[in-house]
Design an enzyme around this catalytic site. Structure first.
Site, mmCIF file in Angstrom:
data_model
loop_
_atom_site.group_PDB
_atom_site.id
_atom_site.type_symbol
_atom_site.label_atom_id
_atom_site.label_comp_id
_atom_site.label_asym_id
_atom_site.label_seq_id
_atom_site.Cartn_x
_atom_site.Cartn_y
_atom_site.Cartn_z
ATOM 1 N N LYS A 1 0.894 -1.012 0.069
ATOM 2 C CA LYS A 1 0.024 -0.071 -0.091
ATOM 3 C C LYS A 1 0.787 1.365 0.032
ATOM 4 O O LYS A 1 1.833 1.288 0.327
ATOM 5 C CB LYS A 1 -1.045 0.085 1.115
ATOM 6 C CG LYS A 1 -2.037 -1.019 0.861
ATOM 7 C CD LYS A 1 -3.271 -1.128 1.861
ATOM 8 C CE LYS A 1 -4.314 -2.047 1.474
ATOM 9 N NZ LYS A 1 -5.526 -2.176 2.286
ATOM 10 N N ARG B 1 -3.202 -10.199 5.220
ATOM 11 C CA ARG B 1 -3.590 -10.331 3.717
ATOM 12 C C ARG B 1 -2.477 -9.727 2.818
ATOM 13 O O ARG B 1 -2.120 -8.387 2.954
ATOM 14 C CB ARG B 1 -4.706 -9.563 3.735
ATOM 15 C CG ARG B 1 -5.738 -9.782 2.397
ATOM 16 C CD ARG B 1 -6.856 -8.815 2.097
ATOM 17 N NE ARG B 1 -7.312 -9.027 0.836
ATOM 18 C CZ ARG B 1 -7.322 -8.271 -0.180
ATOM 19 N NH1 ARG B 1 -6.178 -7.405 0.076
ATOM 20 N NH2 ARG B 1 -7.792 -8.310 -1.414
#
Length: 269
Positions: free
Chosen positions: A208, A250
């Site tokens: 991210k 995740r």
């Protein structure tokens, strides 16, 4: 023991690997490789939730994900469906998914909670303050982790009212969703506020932007930070998660995360 969710994006426009696994056969092969690398759950999604992403029709989403879910489940793999749509959630469970992962926590589709309750699947409730095309409009916090925990508590209450048992609930603080830069670190530093809710906690930091912003050097743009460097940073956050009772992480790179978790567990003894 912290588990590993492997990401299988059957999308055309995900921020990291959009289009790479749009073909079902490639997506299935990728999922099996992630399983072999150590994934405990495979999270299959057909619609991108990256910032600015446009919505697609549920029928298109289902055409992408259902064959992949059915085949991966046939191999005995625990499969999660990453979706905002109740109809896709129900169809995915019929195809073999055991978990519904809704990054909106049931806010995007008012039928979602009822669909999950009826399906018997586990429900991963994400923290969310708005759709992808305007997700940063609500990115204002005084104490991010506490506010996120409070809003997740509301979503948990709504899920319970719909008939979803506490044992079926997973919570996700939604790293990157309605959070910019240091706000994500604020949530991670205060992860005890999330684990303190008393439910299984799923963390998704993989590749991210806030990681890239932390890693960039000199005048380097966050977008130019390589996938490999983002994966290393993700593995570090995964190792730190072990120390904070996080149930699962995740990730895109399962192998690196597996190794990081092994080292973290050895350190913890």
């Amino acid at each position: 023991m912290t588990g590993i969710w492997g990401i299988v994006n059957v999308t055309s426009d995900s921020f990291s690997d959009g289009g790479r696994y749009l073909d079902p056969e490639r997506a299935i092969a990728h999922g099996l490789a992630l399983r072999d690398a150590g994934a405990t759950v495979l999270d299959v999604g057909g619609e991108s939730t990256r910032p600015g992403a446009e919505r697609i029709a549920p029928a298109v989403e289902q055409e992408r994900v259902l064959p992949v879910i059915e085949e991966l489940a046939r191999h005995g793999i625990v499969v999660s469906v990453d979706t905002l749509n109740a109809s896709t959630a129900a169809a995915a469970v019929d195809a073999g998914a055991r978990i519904v992962n809704d990054v909106s926590g049931g806010l995007s589709d008012p039928e979602m909670r009822a669909a999950v309750a009826q399906s018997g699947a586990d429900f991963a409730i994400g923290h969310w303050r708005g759709p992808s095309d305007d997700m940063y409009a609500g990115a204002e916090y005084r104490r991010a982790s506490r506010e996120v925990a409070g809003e997740l508590r509301e979503r948990i209450g709504e899920a319970a009212a719909a008939g979803i048992a506490p044992s079926r609930i997973i919570v996700d603080p939604g790293i990157g969703f309605a959070k910019v830069g240091a706000q994500n670190w604020d949530v991670l530093r205060g992860i005890g506020d999330i684990t303190g809710l008393g439910y299984r906690v799923l963390i998704g930091t993989s590749r991210k932007r806030f990681l890239a912003e932390t890693l960039r050097r000199g005048d380097e743009e966050a977008a130019d930070v390589s996938e490999a460097r983002r994966d290393l940073a993700t593995a570090v956050t995964s190792a730190l998660a072990v120390r904070h009772d996080v149930w699962a992480v995740r990730v895109h790179d399962v192998a690196a995360t597996r190794d990081a978790l092994a080292i973290a567990r050895a350190w913890e003894g």
